[in-house]
Design an enzyme around this catalytic site. Sequence first.
Site, PDB file in Angstrom:
ATOM      1  N   HIS A  76       0.903  -1.136   0.088  1.00 43.38           N
ATOM      2  CA  HIS A  76       0.047  -0.063   0.101  1.00 43.38           C
ATOM      3  C   HIS A  76       0.792   1.313  -0.207  1.00 43.38           C
ATOM      4  O   HIS A  76       0.620   2.196  -0.713  1.00 43.38           O
ATOM      5  CB  HIS A  76      -0.819   0.015   1.187  1.00 43.38           C
ATOM      6  CG  HIS A  76      -1.824  -1.093   1.381  1.00 43.38           C
ATOM      7  ND1 HIS A  76      -1.749  -2.094   2.221  1.00 43.38           N
ATOM      8  CD2 HIS A  76      -3.012  -1.529   0.647  1.00 43.38           C
ATOM      9  CE1 HIS A  76      -2.775  -2.868   2.496  1.00 43.38           C
ATOM     10  NE2 HIS A  76      -3.296  -2.598   1.441  1.00 43.38           N
ATOM     11  N   ASP A  95      -3.530  -7.301  -7.581  1.00 43.19           N
ATOM     12  CA  ASP A  95      -4.793  -7.473  -7.953  1.00 43.19           C
ATOM     13  C   ASP A  95      -5.015  -7.081  -9.341  1.00 43.19           C
ATOM     14  O   ASP A  95      -5.720  -6.062  -9.907  1.00 43.19           O
ATOM     15  CB  ASP A  95      -5.734  -7.001  -6.950  1.00 43.19           C
ATOM     16  CG  ASP A  95      -5.612  -7.176  -5.490  1.00 43.19           C
ATOM     17  OD1 ASP A  95      -5.873  -7.899  -4.805  1.00 43.19           O
ATOM     18  OD2 ASP A  95      -4.855  -6.400  -4.684  1.00 43.19           O
TER      19      ASP A  95
HETATM   20  P1  AMP Z   1      -6.365  -3.685  -0.281  1.00 41.14           P
HETATM   21  O1  AMP Z   1      -6.174  -2.920   0.866  1.00 41.14           O
HETATM   22  O2  AMP Z   1      -6.146  -5.121  -0.174  1.00 41.14           O
HETATM   23  O3  AMP Z   1      -7.755  -3.541  -1.004  1.00 41.14           O
HETATM   24  O4  AMP Z   1      -5.441  -3.194  -1.229  1.00 41.14           O
HETATM   25  C1  AMP Z   1      -5.436  -1.576  -1.721  1.00 41.14           C
HETATM   26  C2  AMP Z   1      -4.322  -1.477  -2.977  1.00 41.14           C
HETATM   27  O5  AMP Z   1      -3.044  -1.974  -2.568  1.00 41.14           O
HETATM   28  C3  AMP Z   1      -4.943  -2.238  -3.942  1.00 41.14           C
HETATM   29  O6  AMP Z   1      -4.753  -1.559  -5.534  1.00 41.14           O
HETATM   30  C4  AMP Z   1      -3.969  -3.209  -3.948  1.00 41.14           C
HETATM   31  O7  AMP Z   1      -3.671  -4.045  -5.370  1.00 41.14           O
HETATM   32  C5  AMP Z   1      -2.696  -2.853  -3.539  1.00 41.14           C
HETATM   33  N1  AMP Z   1      -1.657  -3.723  -3.113  1.00 41.14           N
HETATM   34  C6  AMP Z   1      -2.136  -4.839  -2.088  1.00 41.14           C
HETATM   35  N2  AMP Z   1      -1.000  -5.494  -1.894  1.00 41.14           N
HETATM   36  C7  AMP Z   1      -0.044  -5.009  -2.550  1.00 41.14           C
HETATM   37  C8  AMP Z   1       1.486  -5.297  -2.836  1.00 41.14           C
HETATM   38  N3  AMP Z   1       1.867  -6.331  -2.197  1.00 41.14           N
HETATM   39  N4  AMP Z   1       2.136  -4.597  -3.776  1.00 41.14           N
HETATM   40  C9  AMP Z   1       1.552  -3.703  -4.436  1.00 41.14           C
HETATM   41  N5  AMP Z   1       0.572  -3.202  -4.545  1.00 41.14           N
HETATM   42  C10 AMP Z   1      -0.682  -3.722  -3.470  1.00 41.14           C
END
Ligand code: AMP
Length: 278
Positions: free
Chosen positions: A36, A150
């Site tokens: 994030h 994702d």
């Molecule tokens: P989430 O909180 O899981 O909904 O993720 C929020 C954002 O962070 C989304 O755009 C995810 O794709 C991105 N994200 C989650 N994990 C990673 C990671 N390991 N590397 C890069 N971006 C990430």
Amino acid sequence: MQDFTTKTELVAYLSKIAKEKTIGFIPTMGALHQGHLSLIEESKEKCDITICSIFVNPTQFNNERDLVNYPNTINADLEKLEELSCNVVYIPAIEDLYENKETAKTFDFNSLTTSMEGKFRPGHFIGMATIVEKLFNIIQPTIAFFGQKDLQQLQIVKALVKQMKSTIKIEGMPTIREKNGLAKSSRNKLLSESAKKEAALIYSCLYYCKNNKKKGITELKYHIQNQFEQHKNLKLEYAEIVALNTMQPIEGWQRENENAICIAAYHSGVRLIDNIIL
Ligand code: AMP
């Protein structure tokens, strides 16, 4: 850092920002990790004002237990955002974004939603698109940053923006990983140290595909199934090699960087996804 819990306050703040300022937006569900934070850092580089939202969106969960168990580390999250000089954090309650008994909207993203996450998490993507559209309409960012981790979500958000006839630019950012290759994920907080070690198998399978494209798609998928059969603590849900533009399985390679290998697997009841573009 300014923090807002209602869209009314947030919109009032946004209305005072000069028109020529660029706004970078990072929607998250909290339990923030370096994945994030890399999106926040990119936004800080590229935009005048960076806004992060933290909202665990109920309409995108098809599994009640997953929703209930979703990690919440709000105080640590706020500290991390503060450290990166994020300008605004929006932390709404469900009622701020959903009317009483409101459910997800209907969308048509054609083939993008029928495979992989769309197939195994029915309703997930319409829930995701519902909330992302709401947040885009409230914040109207110049650029919104999403992780390639994702990948199917990223492709759907790009399609959503087209359908909205919006000028918002969607920027896909590389996956941040642990030293052993495991993709950083909020759900990793639910894994033991030994589970995290074992879960690195997901990345080693992806990496194998990247380095062995010549073996062909059938052979690579067979290799992955075989690997998972030897690691009984991990349960493979799917391993698909897809075209980026359709997110549908392919039988032969498209051009370089137009294919991806995507895996979803469970370790100790925790669902993990990852992919590499090939
Ligand atoms: P989430 O909180 O899981 O909904 O993720 C929020 C954002 O962070 C989304 O755009 C995810 O794709 C991105 N994200 C989650 N994990 C990673 C990671 N390991 N590397 C890069 N971006 C990430």
